[in-house]
Design an enzyme around this catalytic site. Structure first.
Site, PDB file in Angstrom:
ATOM      1  N   ILE A  22       2.146   3.078   2.422  1.00  0.00           N
ATOM      2  CA  ILE A  22       3.304   3.093   3.338  1.00  0.00           C
ATOM      3  C   ILE A  22       4.351   2.087   2.872  1.00  0.00           C
ATOM      4  O   ILE A  22       5.552   2.378   2.866  1.00  0.00           O
ATOM      5  CB  ILE A  22       2.866   2.817   4.798  1.00  0.00           C
ATOM      6  CG1 ILE A  22       1.861   3.886   5.256  1.00  0.00           C
ATOM      7  CG2 ILE A  22       4.076   2.801   5.737  1.00  0.00           C
ATOM      8  CD1 ILE A  22       1.194   3.619   6.599  1.00  0.00           C
ATOM      9  N   ARG A  62       0.692  -3.493  12.688  1.00  0.00           N
ATOM     10  CA  ARG A  62      -0.047  -3.813  13.908  1.00  0.00           C
ATOM     11  C   ARG A  62       0.609  -5.035  14.546  1.00  0.00           C
ATOM     12  O   ARG A  62       0.975  -5.988  13.848  1.00  0.00           O
ATOM     13  CB  ARG A  62      -1.514  -4.125  13.595  1.00  0.00           C
ATOM     14  CG  ARG A  62      -2.355  -2.900  13.263  1.00  0.00           C
ATOM     15  CD  ARG A  62      -2.583  -2.009  14.485  1.00  0.00           C
ATOM     16  NE  ARG A  62      -3.419  -0.860  14.168  1.00  0.00           N
ATOM     17  CZ  ARG A  62      -2.955   0.327  13.776  1.00  0.00           C
ATOM     18  NH1 ARG A  62      -1.654   0.543  13.650  1.00  0.00           N
ATOM     19  NH2 ARG A  62      -3.803   1.319  13.523  1.00  0.00           N
ATOM     20  N   ARG A 116      -1.883  -9.069  -0.918  1.00  0.00           N
ATOM     21  CA  ARG A 116      -2.848  -9.939  -0.260  1.00  0.00           C
ATOM     22  C   ARG A 116      -2.895 -11.355  -0.851  1.00  0.00           C
ATOM     23  O   ARG A 116      -2.911 -12.346  -0.153  1.00  0.00           O
ATOM     24  CB  ARG A 116      -4.227  -9.328  -0.475  1.00  0.00           C
ATOM     25  CG  ARG A 116      -4.997  -9.128   0.778  1.00  0.00           C
ATOM     26  CD  ARG A 116      -6.132  -8.235   0.468  1.00  0.00           C
ATOM     27  NE  ARG A 116      -5.855  -6.935   1.070  1.00  0.00           N
ATOM     28  CZ  ARG A 116      -6.711  -6.317   1.857  1.00  0.00           C
ATOM     29  NH1 ARG A 116      -7.891  -6.813   2.080  1.00  0.00           N
ATOM     30  NH2 ARG A 116      -6.411  -5.168   2.392  1.00  0.00           N
ATOM     31  N   GLU A 150      -0.424  -4.524  23.006  1.00  0.00           N
ATOM     32  CA  GLU A 150       0.002  -3.179  23.336  1.00  0.00           C
ATOM     33  C   GLU A 150      -0.764  -2.637  24.542  1.00  0.00           C
ATOM     34  O   GLU A 150      -1.977  -2.856  24.601  1.00  0.00           O
ATOM     35  CB  GLU A 150      -0.291  -2.274  22.109  1.00  0.00           C
ATOM     36  CG  GLU A 150       0.942  -1.560  21.625  1.00  0.00           C
ATOM     37  CD  GLU A 150       0.754  -0.921  20.272  1.00  0.00           C
ATOM     38  OE1 GLU A 150       1.069  -1.584  19.261  1.00  0.00           O
ATOM     39  OE2 GLU A 150       0.305   0.215  20.235  1.00  0.00           O
ATOM     40  N   GLY A 157       0.848  -1.197   0.000  1.00  0.00           N
ATOM     41  CA  GLY A 157       0.000   0.000   0.000  1.00  0.00           C
ATOM     42  C   GLY A 157       0.882   1.245   0.000  1.00  0.00           C
ATOM     43  O   GLY A 157       2.077   1.188  -0.303  1.00  0.00           O
ATOM     44  N   GLY A 171       5.064   5.318  14.815  1.00  0.00           N
ATOM     45  CA  GLY A 171       5.026   5.429  13.352  1.00  0.00           C
ATOM     46  C   GLY A 171       4.612   6.796  12.835  1.00  0.00           C
ATOM     47  O   GLY A 171       5.280   7.384  11.984  1.00  0.00           O
ATOM     48  N   HIS A 176       5.088   2.513  19.451  1.00  0.00           N
ATOM     49  CA  HIS A 176       4.082   2.918  18.452  1.00  0.00           C
ATOM     50  C   HIS A 176       4.274   4.389  18.031  1.00  0.00           C
ATOM     51  O   HIS A 176       3.380   5.225  18.216  1.00  0.00           O
ATOM     52  CB  HIS A 176       2.657   2.672  18.964  1.00  0.00           C
ATOM     53  CG  HIS A 176       1.688   2.418  17.843  1.00  0.00           C
ATOM     54  ND1 HIS A 176       0.688   1.483  17.889  1.00  0.00           N
ATOM     55  CD2 HIS A 176       1.574   2.990  16.618  1.00  0.00           C
ATOM     56  CE1 HIS A 176      -0.001   1.497  16.755  1.00  0.00           C
ATOM     57  NE2 HIS A 176       0.527   2.411  15.961  1.00  0.00           N
TER      58      HIS A 176
HETATM   59  C1  DGY Z   1      -2.165   4.266  12.268  1.00  0.00           C
HETATM   60  O1  DGY Z   1      -2.583   5.375  11.911  1.00  0.00           O
HETATM   61  O2  DGY Z   1      -2.775   3.246  12.028  1.00  0.00           O
HETATM   62  C2  DGY Z   1      -0.876   4.248  12.995  1.00  0.00           C
HETATM   63  O3  DGY Z   1      -0.613   3.029  13.548  1.00  0.00           O
HETATM   64  C3  DGY Z   1      -0.859   5.362  14.016  1.00  0.00           C
HETATM   65  O4  DGY Z   1       0.457   5.633  14.340  1.00  0.00           O
END
Ligand code: DGY
Length: 305
Positions: free
Chosen positions: A156, A223, A176, A252, A154, A272, A270
């Site tokens: 990212i 995740r 996928r 988490e 995707g 990101g 976390h």
């Molecule tokens: C998200 O937006 O899903 C990220 O994990 C947040 O940092």
């Protein structure tokens, strides 16, 4: 109109929401527990929520018929039972796009921190242990000409791929429907960017870790439950793979205790999307979605169940 914001968000987004109605936001900066959440949302037209809030049918019921939108301040929306909401004609929205670069930067930063032993070196100096430069001291591994396997091509994942190419890496992707075994077998670095779904839960389990090269490393910024954390600790202790860098965790905020003991593991809490710019844009996008829906327009980023 009552708008419930489950945890503090940047002021710029609050200003937008206050123009629409009465905004409720908790005083204390902590996650609401499920009962508090249900109590708080009663009569809400909009819920602006975080990835740690579980939003399901019970929350929709507690909100009642006034509820029009649940705006998640995250791109991932595995915390939301989308069908339970859309079947009640409640919009669900997320925040794609605005966090792409921040998350890819963090993923690549983790890769460098792991392979060049940056966090480990920092810990060594802070321990005040004596050290001296020599040619064999704290050697890492280079990235040039290595293969990065990206699971989840995707926005990212592709942004991570671009960064890797700039470092001279060869990048392969698996989506996928493609088989992942070939990628796991070939990659020097496996980086996870797929959403968490029932299909990707424990995608990286004991079996997948066995397929990876013993010199390979794993990066997870998507995740936590995409990786079987106990199996990962076993694989690291058994030297089945060379290292891991994790920004997200299966339970988490808890972290599998054995991972905390390992020097070939880099851990971040976390982070990101954690830049001032990105978090502000995420909150603003959530507020724009709420504004669109409460003023009778379509949501900008509707998520379909
Ligand atoms: C998200 O937006 O899903 C990220 O994990 C947040 O940092």
């Amino acid at each position: 109109m009552r708008i419930v914001v489950t945890r503090r968000i940047p002021e710029a987004a609050l200003v937008e929401l206050r123009a629409l109605g009465e905004v409720w936001m908790p005083e204390e900066d902590r996650a609401l527990d499920p009962d508090e959440l249900r109590k708080t949302v009663a009569g809400a037209a909009a819920i602006v929520c975080m990835l740690h809030d579980r939003i399901d049918a019970s929350v929709a019921e507690a909100a009642g018929p006034s509820l029009r939108i649940v705006a998640n301040v995250a791109v991932g929306y595995d915390n939301i039972d989308v069908p339970a909401l859309t079947s009640r004609d409640v919009f669900v929205t997320n925040t794609p796009g605005v966090l792409t670069d921040a998350t890819a930067d963090l993923a690549f930063g983790l890769l460098l921190a792991l392979t060049r032993r940056i966090a480990e070196g920092d810990r060594l100096l802070r321990s005040r242990e004596p050290w001296s430069f020599h040619l064999g001291f704290m050697l890492g591994t280079g990235l040039q000409a290595k293969t990065l396997g990206i699971i989840g091509p995707g926005q990212i994942g592709r942004a991570m791929g671009k960064r890797a190419e700039a470092f001279g890496m060869h990048v392969v992707y698996s989506g996928r429907s493609e088989p992942k075994e070939d990628l796991l077998r070939r990659a020097d670095v496996v980086s996870l960017h797929c959403p968490l779904t029932p299909e990707t839960h424990h995608l990286i389990d004991a079996e997948a870790l066995k397929v990876m090269k013993p010199t390979a490393v794993l990066i997870n910024t998507t995740r936590g439950p995409v990786v079987d954390e106990a199996a990962l600790a076993d694989a690291l202790l058994g030297r089945e793979i060379a290292g891991a860098a994790l920004d997200v965790f299966e339970r988490e905020p808890e972290v599998e205790p054995r991972l905390l003991e390992l020097d070939n593991v880099v851990l971040t809490p976390h982070l990101g999307s954690a830049t001032v710019e990105t978090r502000t844009q995420m909150a603003l996008l959530a507020a724009e979605n709420v504004t669109a829906v409460l003023t009778g327009k379509e949501a900008i980023n509707p998520v379909r169940g």
